[in-house]
Scaffold this active site. Structure first.
Site, mmCIF file in Angstrom:
data_model
loop_
_atom_site.group_PDB
_atom_site.id
_atom_site.type_symbol
_atom_site.label_atom_id
_atom_site.label_comp_id
_atom_site.label_asym_id
_atom_site.label_seq_id
_atom_site.Cartn_x
_atom_site.Cartn_y
_atom_site.Cartn_z
ATOM 1 N N HIS A 266 0.832 -1.207 0.000
ATOM 2 C CA HIS A 266 0.000 0.000 0.000
ATOM 3 C C HIS A 266 0.873 1.266 0.000
ATOM 4 C CE1 HIS A 266 -3.703 2.303 1.191
ATOM 5 N NE2 HIS A 266 -2.793 3.118 1.708
ATOM 6 N N GLU A 267 1.787 1.334 0.951
ATOM 7 C CA GLU A 267 2.616 2.548 1.062
ATOM 8 C C GLU A 267 3.537 2.694 -0.147
ATOM 9 O OE1 GLU A 267 1.646 4.669 3.188
ATOM 10 O OE2 GLU A 267 0.447 3.303 4.419
ATOM 11 N N HIS A 270 1.717 4.580 -2.717
ATOM 12 C CA HIS A 270 1.783 6.031 -2.471
ATOM 13 C C HIS A 270 3.149 6.588 -2.890
ATOM 14 C CE1 HIS A 270 -1.958 6.757 -0.361
ATOM 15 N NE2 HIS A 270 -1.719 5.864 0.572
ATOM 16 N N GLU A 296 -4.945 7.614 -2.765
ATOM 17 C CA GLU A 296 -5.449 6.325 -2.292
ATOM 18 C C GLU A 296 -5.692 5.382 -3.468
ATOM 19 O OE1 GLU A 296 -5.987 4.679 0.976
ATOM 20 O OE2 GLU A 296 -4.586 6.317 1.116
HETATM 21 ZN ZN ZN Z 1 -3.086 5.193 2.036
#
Ligand code: ZN
Length: 501
Positions: A266-267, A270, A296
Site C-alpha cells: 500500500h505505502e 503512495h 489512495e
Molecule cells: Zn493510504
C-alpha cells in the site's frame, strides 16, 4: 518565462523549504525522535508553520497572483504553470479569508485537541472529547462560511479541499450505489465465511524476517531506494519531502503475516506516485499527488487489484514459502489467495477487508455531512454511530474507543477527508479496467514484470503531479470522469467468484 511567474518562484521555493523541514520533523517524530522531544518540537513546528504561512500569504504574492490571473498573462503560461497559479490561488483564498486571530486560536485548539482525543479514546469516554469536538465543528463551519458564496453547501466546500470538483451530489450517488450492491453481497459472503480458513496468518513470523521480505516486496514493485527510505512507526504512512526524497514506514507484528506485507504494498503505491512526479514540478504546489482520493487510488490499486491477485503471487509465493518454510508448509497458493481476500465485518475501519471497508467510510460520510449541515449534534454521534454499524455491518462496537472514537481525523478538524478513502478504491477499479484494455496486466504479473505497470501509471498519472484535477485526469486516462460502476462490478465479480455465490 512570464516575468510575474518568475517573480513568484522564490516565494514558492522558500515556502517549500519550510514545508520540507516540517515534513522531516513530522517523520522524525513518528519514527526516531525520543519521547521527551515532543514538547519543544511542537513549539518549533508552530514557529516554522507560521513562517511558511507568511511567506505565501503576503501582499507581494497576492499582487503577483492577481496579475497572473488575467487572461493576457494566463495565455503566456504553460499548462503546469497555470496549475501552479490555480493551486496557489486556492490556498491563498482559503487562508486569507480567515481572520489571523481566529486562525491562531483554531491552531491552538487543534494542538490540544489531539491530546484530549487520545485520552478520551484510552478511557473510552466520548463525553470527555465532545466539548472539544463541538468547538472543532464550530470553527470548521465558520471558516467554510467565510469562503462560501450564496447557496453554497458548507460540506461541499470541505470536500473540495480534499477532492476538488467532488460534491455531495456525486458522493450521495456513489454511496447509494455501494450500499445497494455491497450490503446484500456482504450478507451472502458472511453466510459462507467458514469455507475460508486462514489460521496460517497468525503463526509465528519473526519481525526481522518480515522486514526483509517487505523490503524485497517494495523493491519488486519499483520503490527506488536511491530516492526513498523505509522505517518503522506505530501506523504505516508515506511522506514526501520532494520527488527525490520519499519515505514510507511499516509496522511488523510477529503474529500477523499479512498486516506488514499489505502495508508495504500500500505505502509503496503512495511512494511510487510521489517518486514519479516530474522534476520540473517538484517543489511547487503542483509537485505532489493531486488529491487524497487519487493518492489512495494508487496505494489501493497496488494493494488490492495487484497485491491480492493470484497472478501477482504466482511468481512470488514460492519465495514467501521459502521465507517461512515451517509456518507455510501446509498452505497452498489457492489457500493463501482465499485467505488474503477473506471478508469479515468488524468494528475497526483500519482492519477492514476490501469488501466491508467502504461501508465504514459511508458511515463516517453520512455522519459528518449531517454534523456540518446541523442535522445532528455532537452528542448524537455515539448513538447514531452504533445504529449505522448495526444497520450496515451487523455489528455493535463494544465501547466508544472501538466505535465513534476510533479515528483521529475529527480531532484534527479533518471533516470531508474520509470520502477520499472510498473514492480511492473506486478510482483504482476504474483505472484498472482501462489499464487492462491497453496492456496485458495479468501476463506481466505472472512473469514477475512490474515495470510496464509502473510506467503506465507514471506516464498517465504520476508525472503530472497536481496539474490536473482528479476528474480531468481521469478523463484524460480513461476517457470518462469518475464512474463508480467499475468498482461495484469489480467487487461483485471478485467476491461472487471467491465464495462461489
Ligand atoms: Zn493510504
Amino acid at each position: 518565462m512570464n516575468q510575474y511567474y518568475t517573480q513568484l518562484l522564490p516565494y514558492l521555493e522558500r515556502n517549500h523549504a519550510y514545508e520540507a523541514a516540517l515534513a522531516l520533523l513530522s517523520w522524525d517524530t513518528e519514527t526516531l525522535a525520543p519521547p521527551a522531544a515532543s514538547e519543544n518540537t511542537a513549539k518549533y513546528v508552530g514557529i516554522l508553520s507560521e513562517e511558511a504561512y507568511h511567506i505565501l500569504i503576503c501582499d507581494e504574492v497576492e499582487s503577483l497572483l492577481k496579475k497572473l490571473s488575467s487572461k493576457k498573462e494566463q495565455e503566456t503560461l504553460s499548462v503546469s504553470e497555470q496549475a501552479v497559479v490555480r493551486l496557489l490561488q486556492k490556498q491563498f483564498k482559503k487562508l486569507s479569508c480567515i481572520p489571523p486571530k481566529e486562525y491562531r486560536e483554531f491552531s491552538e485548539l487543534c494542538a490540544t485537541a489531539q491530546t484530549v482525543y487520545c485520552r478520551a479514546k484510552q478511557n473510552a469516554k466520548f463525553e470527555d472529547f465532545a466539548p472539544t469536538l463541538e468547538k472543532l465543528v464550530d470553527y470548521t463551519r465558520r471558516f467554510a462560511s467565510y469562503r462560501a458564496e450564496k447557496n453554497d453547501n458548507l460540506y461541499d466546500l470541505l470536500l473540495d479541499e480534499y477532492e476538488e470538483g467532488f460534491t455531495t451530489d456525486i458522493l450521495d450517488d456513489f454511496f447509494a450505489k455501494l450500499r445497494e450492491a455491497i450490503v446484500p453481497l456482504m450478507k451472502q459472503v458472511i453466510a459462507k465465511n467458514d469455507t475460508i480458513k486462514k489460521d496460517y496468518n497468525t503463526r509465528n513470523y519473526p519481525e526481522d524476517i518480515q522486514e526483509g521480505f517487505c523490503r524485497f516486496l517494495s523493491g519488486y514493485l519499483g520503490f527506488d531506494y536511491n530516492r526513498g527510505v523505509i522505517a518503522e512507526s506505530e501506523h504505516p504512512f508515506t511522506t514526501s519531502l520532494h520527488n527525490h526524497d520519499v519515505r514510507i514506514t511499516n509496522h511488523y507484528y510477529s503474529d500477523n503475516l499479512e498486516s506488514a506485507m499489505f502495508s508495504a504494498i500500500h505505502e509503496t503505491g503512495h511512494a511510487l506516485y510521489e517518486m514519479g512526479v516530474d522534476d520540473t514540478l517538484s517543489g511547487t504546489p503542483a509537485g505532489t499527488g493531486i488529491s487524497m482520493g487519487m493518492h489512495e487510488s494508487q496505494s489501493r490499486f497496488y494493494e488490492n487489484m495487484i497485491g491480492r491477485s493470484k497472478e501477482f503471487w504466482e511468481p512470488l509465493f514460492p519465495k514467501l514459502k521459502a521465507t517461512y518454510p515451517e509456518e507455510l508448509a501446509d498452505v497452498s497458493l489457492e489457500n493463501f489467495i482465499a485467505g488474503i481476500n477473506k471478508a469479515e465485518p468488524g468494528p475497526i475501519r483500519t482492519e477492514a477487508d476490501e469488501l466491508t471497508y467502504p461501508l465504514h467510510i459511508m458511515i463516517r460520510y453520512e455522519l459528518e455531512k449531517d454534523l456540518i449541515a446541523g442535522n445532528c449534534t455532537v452528542s448524537d454521534l455515539p448513538e447514531l454511530w452504533n445504529k449505522k454499524y448495526k444497520d450496515y455491518l451487523g455489528i455493535t462496537p463494544k465501547n466508544a474507543s472501538e466505535g465513534v472514537l476510533q479515528d483521529i481525523h475529527w480531532s484534527g478538524a479533518s471533516f470531508g477527508y474520509f470520502p477520499s478513502y472510498a473514492l480511492g478504491s473506486a478510482i483504482a477499479a476504474q483505472l484498472y479496467h482501462y489499464m487492462a484494455q491497453q496492456i496485458p496486466v495479468t501476463d506481466y504479473l505472472k512473469e514477475g514484470n512490474m515495470v510496464p505497470i509502473r510506467e503506465f501509471l507514471r506516464d498517465h498519472i504520476h508525472k503530472y503531479g497536481a496539474v490536473y484535477p482528479t476528474n480531468e485526469l481521469l478523463k484524460k486516462v480513461t476517457g470518462e470522469e469518475f464512474n463508480p460502476d467499475y468498482y461495484i462490478r469489480y467487487l461483485t465479480e471478485k467476491y461472487t467468484k471467491l465464495y462461489h455465490l
